[in-house]
Every structure is written in C-alpha cells, then in structure tokens.
Design an enzyme around this catalytic site. Sequence first.
Site, PDB file in Angstrom:
ATOM      1  CG  HIS A  84      -1.666  -1.245   1.470  1.00 11.64           C
ATOM      2  ND1 HIS A  84      -2.906  -1.541   0.953  1.00 11.64           N
ATOM      3  CD2 HIS A  84      -1.296  -2.338   2.192  1.00 11.64           C
ATOM      4  CE1 HIS A  84      -3.283  -2.757   1.358  1.00 11.64           C
ATOM      5  NE2 HIS A  84      -2.310  -3.255   2.098  1.00 11.64           N
ATOM      6  CB  SER A 107      12.558  23.068 -14.557  1.00  7.80           C
ATOM      7  OG  SER A 107      11.777  24.249 -14.565  1.00  7.80           O
ATOM      8  CE  LYS A 150      11.126  19.843 -10.383  1.00  5.27           C
ATOM      9  NZ  LYS A 150       9.909  20.327 -11.049  1.00  5.27           N
ATOM     10  CG  ASN A 173      11.708  17.892 -13.999  1.00  2.00           C
ATOM     11  OD1 ASN A 173      11.619  17.945 -12.771  1.00  2.00           O
ATOM     12  ND2 ASN A 173      11.458  18.920 -14.787  1.00  2.00           N
ATOM     13  CD  GLU A 213       7.882  12.794 -15.185  1.00  2.00           C
ATOM     14  OE1 GLU A 213       6.873  13.418 -14.851  1.00  2.00           O
ATOM     15  OE2 GLU A 213       8.976  13.345 -15.415  1.00  2.00           O
ATOM     16  CE  LYS A 234       0.846  -4.771 -43.501  1.00  2.00           C
ATOM     17  NZ  LYS A 234      -0.603  -4.539 -43.715  1.00  2.00           N
TER      18      LYS A 234
HETATM   19  N1  ARG Z   1      -1.928  -3.501 -48.740  1.00  2.00           N
HETATM   20  C1  ARG Z   1      -2.630  -4.689 -48.367  1.00  2.00           C
HETATM   21  C2  ARG Z   1      -2.500  -4.970 -46.864  1.00  2.00           C
HETATM   22  O1  ARG Z   1      -1.629  -4.458 -46.255  1.00  2.00           O
HETATM   23  C3  ARG Z   1      -2.119  -5.877 -49.130  1.00  2.00           C
HETATM   24  C4  ARG Z   1      -3.138  -6.929 -49.379  1.00  2.00           C
HETATM   25  C5  ARG Z   1      -4.163  -6.437 -50.313  1.00  2.00           C
HETATM   26  N2  ARG Z   1      -5.028  -7.482 -50.728  1.00  2.00           N
HETATM   27  C6  ARG Z   1      -6.127  -7.210 -51.387  1.00  2.00           C
HETATM   28  N3  ARG Z   1      -6.868  -8.218 -51.723  1.00  2.00           N
HETATM   29  N4  ARG Z   1      -6.520  -5.993 -51.661  1.00  2.00           N
HETATM   30  O2  ARG Z   1      -3.297  -5.685 -46.283  1.00  2.00           O
END
Ligand code: ARG
Length: 458
Positions: free
Chosen positions: A153, A274, A280, A282, A287, A322
């Site tokens: 705690h 600072s 200071k 920091n 952080e 991605k």
């Molecule tokens: N740029 C697409 C992706 O990153 C590649 C695959 C695209 N496939 C399709 N059937 N349009 O997913």
Amino acid sequence: MWGGRFAAGPSAIMREINASIPFDKALWGQDIAASKAHVAMLGAQGIVSAADAATISAGLDQVAAEYAATGVPEDWDLEDIHMTTESRLAELIGPVAGRLHTARSRNDQVATDFRLWVRDCLDQTDAGLHAFQVALVTRADEHTASIMPGFTHLQTAQPVTLGHHLMAYYEMIRRDRSRLAAARARMNECPLGAAALAGTGFPIDRAATAAALGFDRPTANSLDSVSDRDFALDFLMAAAQISLHLSRLAEEFIIWASQPFGFVVLPDSLSTGSSIMPQKKNPDAAELVRGHSGRIVGSLTSLMITMKGLPLAYSKDMQDDKPPVFEAASLLALSIAAMTGMVAEARFRDQRMRAAAELGYATATDLADWLVRQADIPFREAHHITGTAVRLAESRGIALDQLPLGDLQAIDPRIDARVYAALSVEASVAARASHGGTATAQVALRVAEAQAALQMES
Ligand code: ARG
C-alpha cells in the site's frame, strides 16, 4: 495492376484511403526476401523457366539495392509495398516481371512479409530484454545487502534489500521473455502459397519456401493463413505486458528520485531540467516510459478491435494491422533502452534507504515472530501485543527498539532482553531466509542463478 475490369480509375479519396505504402514500406526487406524465395521455388518447380526466375531474382536484388540507397518511393497509385516493388521490377526487367505473381496473391504475400517482420521484432525485443536483465542483475549483485523499506500500500511494511527488489523485475522480465519465445514458436509457420484464400492450382512447393524463409513448416489452412493476425496480437500482448512491467519500475524510480524519498539519483543522461526552476532535475525518461505503456496497450486494443468480427478470409480492414504494431514496437524498444540505461547508471543512496527502513516500525512483524518463537504465543495474540508496543513507541516518537525493556514487559511479561537482537533491520532481513525471501544469502543465490541463465560473467 488490377485495372482490367474497371472503366474509371479511383478517385483521389479512394487512392488516399487505400494507400498503405506510407507505412508498409517498412516491410520492403521482408517483401524482397519472400519474393526471392517464391520465384526460386517457381523456377525449381518449372512453373516459370529457370532463366526467367534468374532474371526476376536479379531484378529483385536491384530493387532492394535501390531501396537501401535512396529509400522506397511513395506513390499512392501503387497502393502498397508489394505493388511498388513489382512495378519497379517491371521497369527494370520488362514484362517478365509479371511472372513473379504466379501462384500467389498479395494476401499471402502480406501475411508472409508481416510475419517475417514480427518475427524479427520478437528477436530484437528479446535481445533488448536480455540486456535489461543483465543491468538488473548487475545492480542487484552490488546491492544484496542494501537495506530499504519494503512497502505494501506504499506504506512501510518490512525491510527488504534493494537487490531483492531489483530481482523482482528480473523475474517479471524472465516471464516476459518466455512469452516472446512462445509467440515466436507459435507464429513460425509460412503462409506463402495460401494465395488469395483457397490455395493454388499450380504445383508449388510450400515446404521449400517455408524453409527458405526460416519457417518451421507451411501453415495448414489457406483461409486461416491469409486472414489471421494473431501472431501480431501475440506480439502486442507480450509488448503490453512488458510495458506494464517497465512502467511500474519507471514509477518506482520517479518516487525514489523525489526529494522526500531520495533513494536514487537518476543519471543526468536520462533526465531533463526545468526552464524556470533551476534546481529541478526531472525524471522525464521514466515518466515517458510510464506514459508510453498507455500507447502500447492502446495499440493492442486497436488491433484487437480491428480483427473482432471480421469474416474469413482477407478484408481490407486488416491493412490497418501494421501501424499499431510498428508504433508499439518502436515505443517498446525505446522504453526498454531507457530503463536499461536507468538501471545501469542510477546511483542508489544506501544510507537514505537504510534510514527510511528504520522508520515506520518496519520490524514490528519481527517482534511478533519473536513472541511466537521464544514465548510460544499464538501469532494472533503476538500481533496484538506488538500493536500495543507500536502504539506506545509511536506516542513517544521513538523506534520499537528504543522502548525500555520495562515498558515492553509491562505490555507482556514474557518479553525479555533477547528481543532487541530481533528488532534491527539487519536481523529482520537476515531472518527472511525462506526460499525466495529477502535475506542476503537468498538473494545472492537468485543472482547467481540469474547470472548463469543470462550467461553473464560473475
Ligand atoms: N496492402 C494490403 C495490406 O496491407 C495488401 C493486401 C491487399 N489485398 C487485397 N486483396 N486488396 O493488407
């Protein structure tokens, strides 16, 4: 690349929303490697001639050399890294480039490229965590006898050693690394050859492409191969867990570096000043590690929700897989590096920590344990007697071991002078020699095991 059935080209908005090249160009190395494995297999199987396969392979090398030298060009009309590479290949070697896409689809292509990228990322993350563990174990080894208050705690609970505290993080990271290893073993199957979704009628050799790309085997189901991103989620789940661990240590460093605590002086190299308060220093890096964990967990949430409810097989939503993975990977790498530096270079203030351990009646449990052991008093009763002693000491503003024996005996006559030996913080730490306890000898054992596991020079 697909204009045959269209009367009109895409609008500017369509081109913009469709383009993944701004981020998936990061996959260029993987894309070239997978294409080279694919075309070598096409040649070996006689699906394209050996001469065409060689021309394509050499052309791919040339594209890769250009990317390495001047970067990947970003043309939204070419949508993604796969079409960008194929288009450049065609410019370089002519129509024979069109044979590369035989018996594959961008769907298995992107699944393969992204797996290769995530696999590298798992390996790099693991290497970073190894270095972080080395830093933790090195500092723990220096501080197996440095006494500090242990908290529950965030209230002083019992004395522990700094070495013990740092080794707690070693254990967390050990489990995190096992998560990475499990994710790697699970994801190391090659989707190439699943084609668009159903497999292909060409006599491909999936075992050959899998082996060429370092996969253990080809994937078993073409629909699954092109439509799941659980390998990316496995990475993000591990990344989220790692970032939570790093964030907790970052938080502790922030607290420990504050003036009222003063347990640690953070390295100048990982602190900032600072612009208005000259005194200071920091803990910004700590952080930001704490802050970045929010973004890493956010990346996990982002991809989980992208994948939720998508019907099989590929849908364009999956292109959004991605950015969260790339963001989490770079934030995590920075966070690991920052915490490694912080642990390696922090100056721990042993005397401040020890003095703090003396405050807050951290050895009250030792008094209760002594009553159990020496006077055969049931623990619950011993707890009550000790509480009375703590209240008396607190009312006088003194430590437990500063209470005169007469006062202790007035609380319970079974107490005798031997009790004082149990009330020092050193005695308290030394007593906790159970397996995994904070006693210096126990911590030294764990440190030695860790040094062996990490193959450190000890
Ligand atoms: N740029 C697409 C992706 O990153 C590649 C695959 C695209 N496939 C399709 N059937 N349009 O997913």
